[in-house]
Design a protein around this motif. Structure first.
Motif, PDB file in Angstrom:
ATOM      1  N   THR A   1      45.706 -72.765  16.944  1.00 51.60           N
ATOM      2  CA  THR A   1      44.759 -72.328  17.991  1.00 51.60           C
ATOM      3  C   THR A   1      44.072 -71.267  17.533  1.00 51.60           C
ATOM      4  O   THR A   1      42.913 -70.958  18.008  1.00 51.60           O
ATOM      5  CB  THR A   1      45.717 -71.867  19.230  1.00 51.60           C
ATOM      6  N   LEU A   2      44.719 -70.130  16.769  1.00 50.35           N
ATOM      7  CA  LEU A   2      43.789 -69.013  16.562  1.00 50.35           C
ATOM      8  C   LEU A   2      42.848 -69.634  15.536  1.00 50.35           C
ATOM      9  O   LEU A   2      41.749 -69.083  15.514  1.00 50.35           O
ATOM     10  CB  LEU A   2      44.977 -68.197  16.014  1.00 50.35           C
ATOM     11  N   SER A   3      43.324 -70.459  14.355  1.00 48.88           N
ATOM     12  CA  SER A   3      42.442 -70.649  13.469  1.00 48.88           C
ATOM     13  C   SER A   3      41.291 -71.419  14.087  1.00 48.88           C
ATOM     14  O   SER A   3      40.085 -71.386  13.775  1.00 48.88           O
ATOM     15  CB  SER A   3      43.133 -71.714  12.386  1.00 48.88           C
ATOM     16  N   SER A   4      41.571 -72.524  14.800  1.00 51.28           N
ATOM     17  CA  SER A   4      40.434 -73.376  15.708  1.00 51.28           C
ATOM     18  C   SER A   4      39.558 -72.519  16.473  1.00 51.28           C
ATOM     19  O   SER A   4      38.339 -72.575  16.291  1.00 51.28           O
ATOM     20  CB  SER A   4      41.108 -74.312  16.492  1.00 51.28           C
ATOM     21  N   ALA A   5      40.106 -71.335  17.043  1.00 48.89           N
ATOM     22  CA  ALA A   5      39.321 -70.635  17.995  1.00 48.89           C
ATOM     23  C   ALA A   5      38.432 -69.658  17.137  1.00 48.89           C
ATOM     24  O   ALA A   5      37.049 -69.508  17.445  1.00 48.89           O
ATOM     25  CB  ALA A   5      40.332 -69.652  18.826  1.00 48.89           C
ATOM     26  N   LEU A   6      38.958 -69.291  16.048  1.00 49.23           N
ATOM     27  CA  LEU A   6      37.973 -68.548  15.094  1.00 49.23           C
ATOM     28  C   LEU A   6      36.910 -69.206  14.188  1.00 49.23           C
ATOM     29  O   LEU A   6      35.873 -69.089  14.064  1.00 49.23           O
ATOM     30  CB  LEU A   6      38.833 -67.782  13.970  1.00 49.23           C
ATOM     31  N   SER A   7      37.221 -70.629  14.288  1.00 48.68           N
ATOM     32  CA  SER A   7      36.347 -71.457  13.710  1.00 48.68           C
ATOM     33  C   SER A   7      35.091 -71.589  14.708  1.00 48.68           C
ATOM     34  O   SER A   7      33.985 -71.471  14.226  1.00 48.68           O
ATOM     35  CB  SER A   7      36.686 -72.878  13.281  1.00 48.68           C
ATOM     36  N   ILE A   8      35.316 -71.651  15.685  1.00 47.61           N
ATOM     37  CA  ILE A   8      34.436 -71.924  16.871  1.00 47.61           C
ATOM     38  C   ILE A   8      33.534 -70.464  17.033  1.00 47.61           C
ATOM     39  O   ILE A   8      32.165 -70.733  17.209  1.00 47.61           O
ATOM     40  CB  ILE A   8      34.977 -72.387  18.325  1.00 47.61           C
TER      41      ILE A   8
ATOM     42  N   LEU B   1      33.194 -68.205  14.895  1.00 46.45           N
ATOM     43  CA  LEU B   1      32.444 -68.097  13.654  1.00 46.45           C
ATOM     44  C   LEU B   1      30.870 -68.980  13.779  1.00 46.45           C
ATOM     45  O   LEU B   1      29.773 -68.535  13.490  1.00 46.45           O
ATOM     46  CB  LEU B   1      32.770 -68.459  12.411  1.00 46.45           C
ATOM     47  N   LEU B   2      31.332 -70.395  14.234  1.00 45.34           N
ATOM     48  CA  LEU B   2      30.228 -71.273  14.613  1.00 45.34           C
ATOM     49  C   LEU B   2      28.946 -70.799  15.557  1.00 45.34           C
ATOM     50  O   LEU B   2      27.948 -70.904  15.295  1.00 45.34           O
ATOM     51  CB  LEU B   2      30.664 -72.734  14.825  1.00 45.34           C
ATOM     52  N   ALA B   3      29.767 -70.212  16.573  1.00 43.23           N
ATOM     53  CA  ALA B   3      28.738 -69.728  17.604  1.00 43.23           C
ATOM     54  C   ALA B   3      28.092 -68.376  17.099  1.00 43.23           C
ATOM     55  O   ALA B   3      26.758 -68.206  17.334  1.00 43.23           O
ATOM     56  CB  ALA B   3      29.572 -69.068  18.902  1.00 43.23           C
TER      57      ALA B   3
ATOM     58  N   ALA C   1      29.926 -61.211  11.122  1.00 43.66           N
ATOM     59  CA  ALA C   1      29.900 -62.651  10.679  1.00 43.66           C
ATOM     60  C   ALA C   1      30.921 -62.610   9.399  1.00 43.66           C
ATOM     61  O   ALA C   1      31.765 -63.755   9.351  1.00 43.66           O
ATOM     62  CB  ALA C   1      28.809 -63.216  10.407  1.00 43.66           C
ATOM     63  N   LEU C   2      30.935 -61.682   8.653  1.00 39.49           N
ATOM     64  CA  LEU C   2      31.736 -61.805   7.347  1.00 39.49           C
ATOM     65  C   LEU C   2      33.244 -61.701   7.871  1.00 39.49           C
ATOM     66  O   LEU C   2      34.062 -62.051   7.197  1.00 39.49           O
ATOM     67  CB  LEU C   2      31.204 -60.822   6.405  1.00 39.49           C
ATOM     68  N   GLY C   3      33.307 -60.868   8.738  1.00 38.76           N
ATOM     69  CA  GLY C   3      34.839 -60.283   9.262  1.00 38.76           C
ATOM     70  C   GLY C   3      35.448 -61.408   9.969  1.00 38.76           C
ATOM     71  O   GLY C   3      36.536 -61.894   9.514  1.00 38.76           O
ATOM     72  N   LEU C   4      34.640 -62.360  10.630  1.00 40.36           N
ATOM     73  CA  LEU C   4      35.038 -63.577  11.307  1.00 40.36           C
ATOM     74  C   LEU C   4      35.388 -64.699  10.037  1.00 40.36           C
ATOM     75  O   LEU C   4      36.371 -65.398  10.333  1.00 40.36           O
ATOM     76  CB  LEU C   4      33.945 -64.244  12.121  1.00 40.36           C
ATOM     77  N   LEU C   5      34.457 -64.646   9.250  1.00 38.80           N
ATOM     78  CA  LEU C   5      34.684 -65.504   8.133  1.00 38.80           C
ATOM     79  C   LEU C   5      36.067 -65.341   7.580  1.00 38.80           C
ATOM     80  O   LEU C   5      36.716 -66.298   7.033  1.00 38.80           O
ATOM     81  CB  LEU C   5      33.676 -65.759   7.124  1.00 38.80           C
ATOM     82  N   ALA C   6      36.382 -64.036   7.187  1.00 42.83           N
ATOM     83  CA  ALA C   6      37.662 -63.712   6.424  1.00 42.83           C
ATOM     84  C   ALA C   6      38.729 -64.002   7.286  1.00 42.83           C
ATOM     85  O   ALA C   6      39.585 -64.420   6.927  1.00 42.83           O
ATOM     86  CB  ALA C   6      37.493 -62.184   5.995  1.00 42.83           C
ATOM     87  N   ALA C   7      38.662 -63.539   8.518  1.00 41.16           N
ATOM     88  CA  ALA C   7      39.691 -63.940   9.454  1.00 41.16           C
ATOM     89  C   ALA C   7      40.064 -65.489   9.734  1.00 41.16           C
ATOM     90  O   ALA C   7      41.271 -65.751   9.742  1.00 41.16           O
ATOM     91  CB  ALA C   7      39.201 -63.195  11.009  1.00 41.16           C
TER      92      ALA C   7
ATOM     93  N   PHE D   1      39.395 -67.637   7.448  1.00 41.87           N
ATOM     94  CA  PHE D   1      40.002 -68.132   6.117  1.00 41.87           C
ATOM     95  C   PHE D   1      41.274 -67.792   6.061  1.00 41.87           C
ATOM     96  O   PHE D   1      42.274 -68.531   5.806  1.00 41.87           O
ATOM     97  CB  PHE D   1      39.079 -67.568   4.772  1.00 41.87           C
ATOM     98  N   LEU D   2      41.667 -66.430   6.414  1.00 41.66           N
ATOM     99  CA  LEU D   2      43.224 -66.026   6.472  1.00 41.66           C
ATOM    100  C   LEU D   2      44.109 -66.816   7.458  1.00 41.66           C
ATOM    101  O   LEU D   2      45.138 -67.056   7.143  1.00 41.66           O
ATOM    102  CB  LEU D   2      43.384 -64.597   6.550  1.00 41.66           C
ATOM    103  N   SER D   3      43.505 -66.773   8.660  1.00 41.18           N
ATOM    104  CA  SER D   3      44.233 -67.972   9.709  1.00 41.18           C
ATOM    105  C   SER D   3      44.414 -69.200   9.400  1.00 41.18           C
ATOM    106  O   SER D   3      45.695 -69.867   9.399  1.00 41.18           O
ATOM    107  CB  SER D   3      43.548 -67.732  11.037  1.00 41.18           C
ATOM    108  N   ASN D   4      43.550 -69.893   8.557  1.00 41.34           N
ATOM    109  CA  ASN D   4      43.652 -71.012   8.198  1.00 41.34           C
ATOM    110  C   ASN D   4      44.541 -71.173   6.950  1.00 41.34           C
ATOM    111  O   ASN D   4      45.477 -71.956   6.955  1.00 41.34           O
ATOM    112  CB  ASN D   4      42.008 -71.672   7.486  1.00 41.34           C
ATOM    113  N   LEU D   5      44.632 -70.303   6.143  1.00 40.38           N
ATOM    114  CA  LEU D   5      45.690 -70.069   4.758  1.00 40.38           C
ATOM    115  C   LEU D   5      47.109 -70.281   5.591  1.00 40.38           C
ATOM    116  O   LEU D   5      47.945 -70.674   4.927  1.00 40.38           O
ATOM    117  CB  LEU D   5      45.204 -68.931   4.137  1.00 40.38           C
ATOM    118  N   MET D   6      47.096 -69.402   6.533  1.00 43.50           N
ATOM    119  CA  MET D   6      48.473 -68.985   7.049  1.00 43.50           C
ATOM    120  C   MET D   6      48.908 -70.167   7.873  1.00 43.50           C
ATOM    121  O   MET D   6      50.117 -70.777   7.771  1.00 43.50           O
ATOM    122  CB  MET D   6      48.488 -67.695   8.285  1.00 43.50           C
TER     123      MET D   6
END
Length: 544
Positions: free
Chosen positions: A21-28, A30-32, A53-59, A61-66
């Motif tokens: 949920t966290l990873s999907s929400a961050l993706s959206i 970032l897309l927004a 935007a860069l912070g969202l991208l890093a977050a 990436f890390l949430s996806n990795l986790m």
């Protein structure tokens, strides 16, 4: 079975869902953010937009990795747990049910079905991840423009409904494919087991290949083709309909609603972004459907309902060395064929005293092996009962009773390891003693209880099975035609040296045999004829 694993791993599922949920929400989000930059420009967005935007991208990436790390561990642990559980269930499966269903049915289930069910469990977390991504995309689209969202949702609802209808054609076919595979597994088993006969008879080999094996392979190919075809059609249709939905949004936005071009562009970008998770959901649905077909096959094989193997519960007076007599009272057993006819064994009354050697003799089909299977508890009698020192062997005590026996069956199996009665690896010194006694030390050796090879002649393999049985050190030994594949020297050794040596150690021996010249090695000789005990021949006064 699915409910069992879902309950067993409830905490892991909750954690996986939260990470997804966290990873999907961050993706959206970032897309927004990127959509906002594309719509308004960097100047209008402000100086903080790029760091955000860069912070969202890093977050993201890390949430996806986790999430992926956790999902990988969750999937691997679930697969291992499934395989452990089904292996234990196989050990706990009643032998008679296994014999009735066919060994190839269960071995096929352990190999093919376990892999497919494991794949299903592996894709479920990723299925949830992509499903959440689609849900968040839809929410974002509704926020962007509710009117356009309704157009998009209407077309996608039609697309998904029609696609699932096409893919539904595959569901029944996957089940039929799995059933057809069981026949194919049986033919493969016959190919291996009957290699000698097929090699000797070119006509039989040609008939088996042309009339049995190849038609089965072709039937399986046809079913696979139909299943994959309809599934592919559904995937192609759903992908095409996504573009139709995008086209409908663009047309409706400009022709009907007068929506701003920037909003339509954002809508299109998000809709196309959804295609990847949607495609994964389609592919994963196939794995889930195949897994469900395999779950049904596991139920057919009996594995899904079989209890896990438990430690033998020793019934009183059955501990090693503490029993005096086993009585079989009115034992009957009936083998049924497809027409309702079959061989009837019994009734048989029989007593076995501790420390005696009993030979079971009789013609082929007389019931010798049936009596052996009944006595050691592998087969339940249709009527009658077995008593140990007057105590009946019921279901609660059956496992403990079986623990009294060690056997070399006519269709024995060799394992790679030599183990003691307690389940520990036998020492190499213990193994070497028996390898020398049975003249096998030049053929193989052992290391930490593991044998160097099992590639031996049939007679040597039987000697190795005998060594394993003796190292097992049970109270009662059952030998089913052990000497049939031995040369005269080892046949004589078996009757004149090994059996008396076991008797001196207090062992009780039941030997199924045809060797009349060695009947003198037995305390009693019992003859079976058409499933009944009859007058036994007199033992020879001397061993020839």
């Amino acid at each position: 079975m699915i409910n069992h694993y879902l309950k067993q791993r409830r905490r892991e599922i909750v954690v996986a869902t939260l990470l997804c949920t966290l990873s999907s929400a961050l993706s959206i989000v970032l897309l927004a953010q990127l959509n906002a930059i594309a719509r308004d420009g960097l100047a209008a967005a402000g100086s903080a937009v790029m760091p955000i935007a860069l912070g969202l991208l890093a977050a993201m990436f890390l949430s996806n990795l986790m999430a992926q790390t956790y999902l990988a561990r969750f999937g691997a642990e679930t697969i291992a747990s499934l395989r452990r559980d089904l292996s234990q269930r196989f050990l706990g499966m009643d032998y008679e049910k296994l014999a009735a269903s066919g060994k190839h049915l269960v071995s096929g289930a352990l190999i093919a079905d376990v892999s497919r069910v494991a794949t299903m469990f592996l894709v479920l977390p990723l299925f949830a991840f992509n499903a959440l991504t689609v849900v968040f995309c839809l929410i974002y689209l509704a926020v962007l423009s509710f009117k356009l969202f309704l157009v998009f949702a209407a077309i996608m609802a039609f697309a998904i409904g029609s696609s699932m209808r096409m893919m539904g054609q595959s569901g029944a076919i996957f089940g039929a494919t799995r059933e057809q595979e069981e026949k194919l597994f049986g033919h493969f088993a016959a190919l291996a087991d009957g290699k000698k006969e097929l090699t000797l008879s070119a006509g039989r080999a040609r008939h088996f290949v042309d009339e049995v094996l190849l038609p089965s392979i072709e039937a399986n190919r046809q079913l696979n083709y139909q299943a994959q075809k309809w599934w592919g059609y559904g995937g192609v249709w759903s992908t095409t309909m996504v573009f139709c939905a995008v086209f409908g949004v663009v047309y409706a936005g400009q022709a009907w609603f007068g929506t701003a071009a920037g909003t339509i562009l954002q809508f299109v970008i998000v809709a196309l972004f959804m295609m990847n998770p949607l495609n994964y959901l389609i592919v994963a649905s196939r794995d889930v459907m195949i897994g469900m077909a395999s779950l049904r096959q596991l139920r057919v094989s009996g594995l899904a309902e079989a209890p896990a193997a438990a430690a033998p519960a020793a019934m009183s007076l059955v501990a090693h060395g503490q029993w005096q007599q086993i009585d079989a009272r009115g034992l009957c057993y009936r083998y049924e064929d497809d027409d309702g006819h079959g061989f009837s064994f019994g009734p048989v009354d029989f007593s076995l005293r501790r420390g005696e050697t009993v030979f079971l003799v009789g013609g082929n089909g007389s019931g010798k092996s049936t009596l052996g299977m009944l006595l050691c508890g592998l087969t339940r009698p249709s009527e009658g009962s077995i008593h140990v020192d007057g105590q009946i062997v019921d279901e609660a005590g059956r496992e403990g009773y079986r623990g009294l026996f060690s056997a070399v069956f006519f269709d024995f199996h060799l394992f790679n390891h030599m183990v003691t009665r307690e389940g520990r690896a036998a020492t190499d010194a213990e193994i070497d003693v028996w390898l020398q006694r049975l003249d096998l030390n030049a053929k193989l050796s052992s290391s930490a209880g593991e044998l160097s090879t099992l590639s031996l002649s049939q007679g040597q393999r039987k000697r190795l099975a005998l060594a394993q049985s003796c190292i097992d050190d049970a109270d009662i030994y059952l030998f089913d035609e052990w000497a049939a594949d031995q040369d005269p020297a080892f046949r004589r050794y078996f009757y004149t040296e090994l059996l008396p040596a076991l008797k001196k150690r207090g062992k009780t021996i039941i030997a199924i045999t045809h060797d009349e010249r060695y009947f003198g090695a037995a305390d009693r000789v019992l003859k079976l004829d058409q499933g009944r005990l009859v007058r036994a021949p007199e033992p020879a006064t001397e061993l020839a």
